[in-house]
Design a protein around this motif. Structure first.
Motif, PDB file in Angstrom:
ATOM      1  N   PHE A  61       0.646  -1.252   0.171  1.00  0.00           N
ATOM      2  CA  PHE A  61      -0.044   0.026  -0.004  1.00  0.00           C
ATOM      3  C   PHE A  61       0.627   1.353  -0.011  1.00  0.00           C
ATOM      4  O   PHE A  61       0.414   2.229   0.400  1.00  0.00           O
ATOM      5  N   GLY A  62       1.918   1.208  -0.540  1.00  0.00           N
ATOM      6  CA  GLY A  62       2.856   2.198  -0.663  1.00  0.00           C
ATOM      7  C   GLY A  62       3.539   2.791   0.782  1.00  0.00           C
ATOM      8  O   GLY A  62       3.547   2.175   1.807  1.00  0.00           O
ATOM      9  N   TRP A  63       3.766   4.228   0.882  1.00  0.00           N
ATOM     10  CA  TRP A  63       4.441   4.651   1.876  1.00  0.00           C
ATOM     11  C   TRP A  63       3.548   4.684   3.322  1.00  0.00           C
ATOM     12  O   TRP A  63       3.706   4.521   4.289  1.00  0.00           O
ATOM     13  N   ILE A  64       2.306   4.634   2.856  1.00  0.00           N
ATOM     14  CA  ILE A  64       1.295   4.759   3.945  1.00  0.00           C
ATOM     15  C   ILE A  64       1.108   3.406   4.672  1.00  0.00           C
ATOM     16  O   ILE A  64       1.297   3.207   6.111  1.00  0.00           O
ATOM     17  N   GLY A  65       1.279   2.237   3.721  1.00  0.00           N
ATOM     18  CA  GLY A  65       1.105   0.929   4.402  1.00  0.00           C
ATOM     19  C   GLY A  65       2.527   0.666   5.235  1.00  0.00           C
ATOM     20  O   GLY A  65       2.458   0.120   6.264  1.00  0.00           O
ATOM     21  N   ARG A  66       3.761   1.117   4.799  1.00  0.00           N
ATOM     22  CA  ARG A  66       4.881   1.015   5.378  1.00  0.00           C
ATOM     23  C   ARG A  66       4.774   1.549   6.867  1.00  0.00           C
ATOM     24  O   ARG A  66       5.045   1.203   7.875  1.00  0.00           O
ATOM     25  N   LEU A  67       4.237   2.943   6.619  1.00  0.00           N
ATOM     26  CA  LEU A  67       4.211   3.683   7.962  1.00  0.00           C
ATOM     27  C   LEU A  67       3.099   3.068   9.067  1.00  0.00           C
ATOM     28  O   LEU A  67       3.623   2.906  10.154  1.00  0.00           O
ATOM     29  N   VAL A  68       2.018   2.456   8.567  1.00  0.00           N
ATOM     30  CA  VAL A  68       1.302   1.775   9.508  1.00  0.00           C
ATOM     31  C   VAL A  68       1.868   0.698  10.118  1.00  0.00           C
ATOM     32  O   VAL A  68       1.863   0.345  11.385  1.00  0.00           O
ATOM     33  N   VAL A  69       2.550  -0.076   9.274  1.00  0.00           N
ATOM     34  CA  VAL A  69       3.153  -1.364   9.926  1.00  0.00           C
ATOM     35  C   VAL A  69       4.412  -0.980  10.666  1.00  0.00           C
ATOM     36  O   VAL A  69       4.731  -1.492  11.854  1.00  0.00           O
TER      37      VAL A  69
END
Lengths: 242, 184
Positions: free
Chosen positions: A205-213
């Motif tokens: 999910f892009g940078w948002i996905g990485r941030l959430v994880v």
């Protein structure tokens, strides 16, 4: 009177509730990555997911004729006629058909296949290969260190004098054959293991996905620390002291 | 309080140690041609080819646990010794291994090319020397127990399969499959 939970306990609860959903997904995706043995051999077929990854079949190809067979390099995949070859080959340098076998040359090896695309053997080339062909009924390769001829069994190489050879030449593919190969290319372009790994890391999910994880991971660390603190603090006896 | 802080520091230190372990050393340690030349003192005999008919494929499948990938295998033979260069997958990538078999026993087993990120410890003599003098039993098992390496289980198992395959192949080409291997 009920005592108010300590600061650590409140923090522990808050972290657990906030990160629960993400952590549960991470657990299941992590377990799937560890224990689904077929994930690396199963490939995504859904066009929308291939589109999500920006995966398209290459338009450019390099093909060689080997008698009535065609050897085609499309992207990083090699096809014998319409069969995808599972072996990882280098750049295609030519192909020849002799003794009932299809000999495919990349820059470092000669790969021998049956016409049905069953792998017979892989032989190291004597030197980096420029082109492959046949001479006097045998296989010859033009390398950066000269001309070499294979024995009848295509096992050993010997230096060969300059000779008239029928060299493998590039061939054009009919559009229908190219479309077929492009469709075959896409069926093995994206393993499910890659999708699972990207989901697990949030990259899907892009940078948002990485941030959430990342945030869920930090929350997990904080849960561990607050949990240790809570587990090691001395318990207050009920009703003791003012 | 002091105890609690020490405990937390210990846990974080242990976690950091796990992250700091270096990635394994994959690579080409020796080419097959070099291994063959070394085995025969620079005077290697011509390579020969063993075509895998149904019988041979069946015997190999019994020791490998899967059908052999190729339809023929090249080998070198002289003075009762045979040399095999075999590829066998550890976890995901093939491990290229050279095996010398003499009178039905392994004389040398050497990892030539290792392509994975873990399990590279199998290349060292402390592991490969275990295969020396090993033969095949009647049940097509190795005659000695091979000690594993923590963190390299799949690579260790691959080497055991390679050893059994090389011993089987030696028996086939010399006409002595298992039965006539010398007893200790």
């Amino acid at each position: 009177m009920k005592r108010r939970p300590s600061g650590y306990r409140r923090l522990h609860r808050l972290l657990g509730v906030s990160a629960a959903a993400i952590l549960i997904l991470l657990v299941f995706s992590g377990l799937a990555l560890q224990h689904l043995p077929g994930a690396s051999r199963a490939y995504v077929q859904a066009p929308w997911l291939l589109d999500w990854y920006g995966i398209e079949a290459p338009a450019d190809y390099r093909a060689f004729a080997a008698d009535r067979h065609r050897v085609t390099r499309l992207g990083e995949r090699t096809f014998l006629d319409e069969q995808a070859l599972s072996e990882a080959m280098g750049p295609l340098q030519g192909a020849a058909f002799l003794h009932g076998q299809v000999a495919i040359a990349d820059t470092t090896s000669i790969w021998l296949f049956t016409p049905e695309a069953a792998l017979i053997d892989r032989i190291d080339a004597p030197a980096p290969v420029d082109r492959v062909g046949t001479a006097a009924g045998g296989l010859v390769v033009q390398t950066t260190e000269g001309l070499f001829a294979a024995d009848d069994a295509i096992i050993e190489w010997t230096r060969a004098p300059a000779a008239e050879a029928e060299w493998s030449r590039a061939a054009d593919l009919p559009p229908a054959r190219l479309s077929t190969l492009q469709a075959r290319y896409l069926t093995t372009a994206l393993p499910w293991e890659r999708v699972l790994a990207d989901f697990h890391s949030g990259r899907l999910f892009g940078w948002i996905g990485r941030l959430v994880v990342d945030l869920a991971t930090v929350a997990l660390l904080a849960l561990a620390v607050t949990g240790l603190i809570l587990a090691t603090r001395p318990r207050r006896r009920q009703g003791s002291g003012p | 309080m002091q105890m609690r802080i020490r405990l937390i520091y210990m846990c974080m230190w242990a976690a950091g140690l796990g992250l700091a372990l270096p990635a394994a050393a994959a690579g080409t340690y020796q080419t097959p041609a070099q291994f063959v030349a070394e085995t025969f003192g620079g005077d290697a005999p011509p390579a020969q080819a063993l075509w895998l008919d149904d019988d041979v494929r069946g015997r190999l499948e019994a020791v490998l646990g899967h059908a052999p990938k190729m339809l023929r295998l090249r080998y070198w033979a002289a003075d009762g010794r045979t040399v095999w260069i075999l590829d066998e997958v550890g976890k995901e990538q093939p491990i290229t291994t050279g095996v010398v078999v003499n009178e039905g026993r392994i004389e040398e087993l050497r990892v030539l090319v290792f392509r994975e990120s873990r399990g590279w410890q199998i290349r060292y003599p402390f592991f490969t020397d275990q295969f020396k003098r090993v033969r095949l039993t009647e049940e097509r098992e190795l005659s000695a127990d091979i000690d594993g390496i923590t963190g390299a289980t799949l690579s260790v198992r691959a080497m055991s399969r390679v050893a059994k395959a090389a011993l089987t192949l030696h028996g086939i080409v010399t006409g002595n499959d298992i039965k006539l291997a010398r007893q200790p």
